[in-house]
Design an enzyme around this catalytic site. Sequence first.
Site, PDB file in Angstrom:
ATOM      1  N   MET A  30     -16.380 -20.240  -3.199  1.00  0.00           N
ATOM      2  CA  MET A  30     -15.757 -18.919  -3.334  1.00  0.00           C
ATOM      3  C   MET A  30     -15.397 -18.367  -1.945  1.00  0.00           C
ATOM      4  SD  MET A  30     -17.438 -17.135  -6.635  1.00  0.00           S
ATOM      5  CE  MET A  30     -18.958 -16.606  -5.894  1.00  0.00           C
ATOM      6  N   HIS A  37     -21.733 -24.612   3.144  1.00  0.00           N
ATOM      7  CA  HIS A  37     -20.497 -25.180   2.581  1.00  0.00           C
ATOM      8  C   HIS A  37     -20.059 -26.393   3.420  1.00  0.00           C
ATOM      9  CE1 HIS A  37     -19.890 -20.795   1.331  1.00  0.00           C
ATOM     10  NE2 HIS A  37     -19.897 -21.427   0.184  1.00  0.00           N
ATOM     11  N   GLY A 147     -24.571 -27.235  -4.148  1.00  0.00           N
ATOM     12  CA  GLY A 147     -25.776 -26.973  -3.353  1.00  0.00           C
ATOM     13  C   GLY A 147     -26.988 -26.668  -4.215  1.00  0.00           C
ATOM     14  N   SER A 185     -25.879 -17.840   3.001  1.00  0.00           N
ATOM     15  CA  SER A 185     -25.200 -17.347   1.810  1.00  0.00           C
ATOM     16  C   SER A 185     -24.048 -16.461   2.274  1.00  0.00           C
ATOM     17  CB  SER A 185     -26.175 -16.507   0.972  1.00  0.00           C
ATOM     18  OG  SER A 185     -25.463 -15.705   0.063  1.00  0.00           O
ATOM     19  N   ARG A 187     -23.112 -13.885   0.960  1.00  0.00           N
ATOM     20  CA  ARG A 187     -23.541 -12.488   0.813  1.00  0.00           C
ATOM     21  C   ARG A 187     -24.357 -11.997   2.015  1.00  0.00           C
ATOM     22  NH1 ARG A 187     -23.664 -14.425  -4.525  1.00  0.00           N
ATOM     23  NH2 ARG A 187     -22.480 -13.153  -5.992  1.00  0.00           N
TER      24      ARG A 187
HETATM   25  P1  AMP Z   1     -20.307 -20.368  -3.265  1.00  0.00           P
HETATM   26  O1  AMP Z   1     -19.135 -20.296  -2.348  1.00  0.00           O
HETATM   27  O2  AMP Z   1     -21.417 -19.430  -2.909  1.00  0.00           O
HETATM   28  O3  AMP Z   1     -19.938 -20.353  -4.725  1.00  0.00           O
HETATM   29  O4  AMP Z   1     -20.942 -21.798  -3.030  1.00  0.00           O
HETATM   30  C1  AMP Z   1     -20.182 -22.972  -3.098  1.00  0.00           C
HETATM   31  C2  AMP Z   1     -21.131 -24.142  -3.060  1.00  0.00           C
HETATM   32  O5  AMP Z   1     -21.898 -24.102  -1.853  1.00  0.00           O
HETATM   33  C3  AMP Z   1     -22.152 -24.116  -4.215  1.00  0.00           C
HETATM   34  O6  AMP Z   1     -22.322 -25.439  -4.701  1.00  0.00           O
HETATM   35  C4  AMP Z   1     -23.404 -23.596  -3.554  1.00  0.00           C
HETATM   36  O7  AMP Z   1     -24.588 -24.019  -4.186  1.00  0.00           O
HETATM   37  C5  AMP Z   1     -23.272 -24.203  -2.165  1.00  0.00           C
HETATM   38  N1  AMP Z   1     -24.086 -23.465  -1.196  1.00  0.00           N
HETATM   39  C6  AMP Z   1     -24.155 -22.119  -1.041  1.00  0.00           C
HETATM   40  N2  AMP Z   1     -25.054 -21.804  -0.086  1.00  0.00           N
HETATM   41  C7  AMP Z   1     -25.574 -22.982   0.371  1.00  0.00           C
HETATM   42  C8  AMP Z   1     -26.546 -23.334   1.361  1.00  0.00           C
HETATM   43  N3  AMP Z   1     -27.175 -22.406   2.079  1.00  0.00           N
HETATM   44  N4  AMP Z   1     -26.825 -24.637   1.533  1.00  0.00           N
HETATM   45  C9  AMP Z   1     -26.191 -25.583   0.803  1.00  0.00           C
HETATM   46  N5  AMP Z   1     -25.245 -25.332  -0.126  1.00  0.00           N
HETATM   47  C10 AMP Z   1     -24.945 -24.044  -0.345  1.00  0.00           C
END
Ligand code: AMP
Length: 282
Positions: A30, A37, A147, A185, A187
């Site tokens: 996202m 990421h 992740g 994160s 966030r």
């Molecule tokens: P998001 O952009 O938050 O939807 O995350 C995209 C992908 O990155 C998802 O598969 C998450 O689980 C992974 N992800 C987010 N934070 C982390 C992190 N700290 N370490 C590893 N993978 C992550």
Amino acid sequence: MKILRTKEAVNSELSILKNNQISIGFVPTMGALHDGHLDLIKKAKLYSDYVVVSIFINPTQFNNAEDFAKYPQTLDKDMELLDKTGVDYLFLPELEEIYPNKPRLKMLFEGLDNTLEGEFRPGHFSGVGIVVAKLLNIVKPHIAFFGQKDLQQVAIIRQLVADLSMDVKIISLPTVREGSGLALSSRNMRLSEKEKEKALIIIHSLSFGKSELLSGKDWLSTREEIKEKFTVQDIKLEYFELVNSHTMDKLEKIDHTIPSSICIAAYIGKVRLIDNITVTED
Ligand code: AMP
């Protein structure tokens, strides 16, 4: 890096590669990218010939309007990072490309979606399931990377892929953290420096819970101790649970024959953070 904005563009670029036996690795995100990421992307590069990353803030998985409205967006920086990391394609669809119509479909993941995130974010996993299914149908990768930071999401995506007989391998990778232990994160960008320090209670609680369990302490009293710490610091704790890492079933004690993790969700100020730690491995 080539930017693809439509399903047709993705299809015409990638079908040529697939016809030539070139493997495609996919990392859906996202945006507001961080090293978590990038770690997924680096693994994708290692395991596949071409890497596709998507950036799409999926409205159907947000059950809180403020969380959606304030979700961080750093597209220029993200594109620079992706380019530098050697990503081949960025799929960057507009809302209408993914949702030409409001979907009538609702997804339920019996047993997997009624605890933890599913309990506190009604409808969240239906939104996740729908968007991941759409993205996998559009990109049709050989391997997709997720992740373990979102442990329950991984379980749900594995179920989705199995139940719909999708021809894609799912790989999940460990959580990337700051030196302090705070899980990266998107966030976190909404946290002040002071709040970032306060947020360390999350990893400290997970580490404490794990070491208490491994030293034979009773889980339910450990959990009470942690809840008390949050109450004293006036931090809203939504859940702190020991679960089976695959089925998400809640556990009341450690069982070394079952893979288990402690999962947590808490509000640091207005920002809701989740994290987890592995207690017993597969
Ligand atoms: P998001 O952009 O938050 O939807 O995350 C995209 C992908 O990155 C998802 O598969 C998450 O689980 C992974 N992800 C987010 N934070 C982390 C992190 N700290 N370490 C590893 N993978 C992550």
